[in-house]
Motif scaffolding. Structure first.
Motif, PDB file in Angstrom:
ATOM      1  N   VAL A  27       0.865  -1.181   0.000  1.00 17.92           N
ATOM      2  CA  VAL A  27       0.000   0.000   0.000  1.00 17.92           C
ATOM      3  C   VAL A  27       0.902   1.230   0.000  1.00 17.92           C
ATOM      4  CG1 VAL A  27      -1.893  -1.163   1.221  1.00 17.92           C
ATOM      5  CG2 VAL A  27      -0.195   0.111   2.532  1.00 17.92           C
ATOM      6  N   THR A  28       0.302   2.394  -0.041  1.00 15.73           N
ATOM      7  CA  THR A  28       1.095   3.622   0.003  1.00 15.73           C
ATOM      8  C   THR A  28       1.382   4.020   1.446  1.00 15.73           C
ATOM      9  OG1 THR A  28      -0.820   5.078   0.073  1.00 15.73           O
ATOM     10  CG2 THR A  28      -0.009   4.444  -2.118  1.00 15.73           C
ATOM     11  N   LYS A  29       2.379   4.888   1.598  1.00 14.99           N
ATOM     12  CA  LYS A  29       2.694   5.426   2.922  1.00 14.99           C
ATOM     13  C   LYS A  29       1.488   6.190   3.470  1.00 14.99           C
ATOM     14  CE  LYS A  29       5.587   8.815   5.213  1.00 14.99           C
ATOM     15  NZ  LYS A  29       6.574   9.860   5.065  1.00 14.99           N
ATOM     16  N   VAL A  30       0.773   6.869   2.596  1.00 14.72           N
ATOM     17  CA  VAL A  30      -0.419   7.621   3.010  1.00 14.72           C
ATOM     18  C   VAL A  30      -1.459   6.671   3.608  1.00 14.72           C
ATOM     19  CG1 VAL A  30      -2.356   9.024   2.171  1.00 14.72           C
ATOM     20  CG2 VAL A  30      -0.032   9.495   1.372  1.00 14.72           C
ATOM     21  N   SER A  31      -1.610   5.487   3.018  1.00 18.38           N
ATOM     22  CA  SER A  31      -2.563   4.508   3.559  1.00 18.38           C
ATOM     23  C   SER A  31      -2.165   4.084   4.966  1.00 18.38           C
ATOM     24  CB  SER A  31      -2.644   3.280   2.652  1.00 18.38           C
ATOM     25  OG  SER A  31      -3.255   3.605   1.437  1.00 18.38           O
ATOM     26  N   VAL A  32      -0.886   3.781   5.168  1.00 19.28           N
ATOM     27  CA  VAL A  32      -0.418   3.390   6.502  1.00 19.28           C
ATOM     28  C   VAL A  32      -0.678   4.518   7.496  1.00 19.28           C
ATOM     29  CG1 VAL A  32       1.605   2.803   7.909  1.00 19.28           C
ATOM     30  CG2 VAL A  32       1.306   1.746   5.661  1.00 19.28           C
TER      31      VAL A  32
END
Length: 75
Positions: A27-32
């Motif tokens: 996933v993206t860092k934004v999702s985390v």
């Protein structure tokens, strides 16, 4: 305790950055970041990846558990 704060705690315990974890679970860092803040909930596949990649530290008796045992009836 919310899932997001537990994800953050376990990620930091493993010495991972948000980007490291994002790369591990695809996933993206934004999702985390959103999972940790509680503004987004991971889908089932991502949640399973979190369970597999973030085992909970061992207790005093040498028994380990996974995040699934911490979040209880989430699924």
């Amino acid at each position: 305790m919310f899932i997001g704060s537990r994800v953050r705690e376990l990620r930091k315990a493993k010495g991972l950055t948000q980007q490291d974890l994002a790369d591990m679970i695809n996933v993206t860092k934004v999702s985390v970041c959103c999972y940790e803040k509680g503004t987004r909930t991971p889908n089932l596949d991502t949640f399973v990846d979190l369970i597999n990649d973030l085992p909970y530290p061992y207790d005093d008796n040498g028994h380990g558990t996974h995040i699934s045992g911490i979040v209880g009836g989430y699924l």
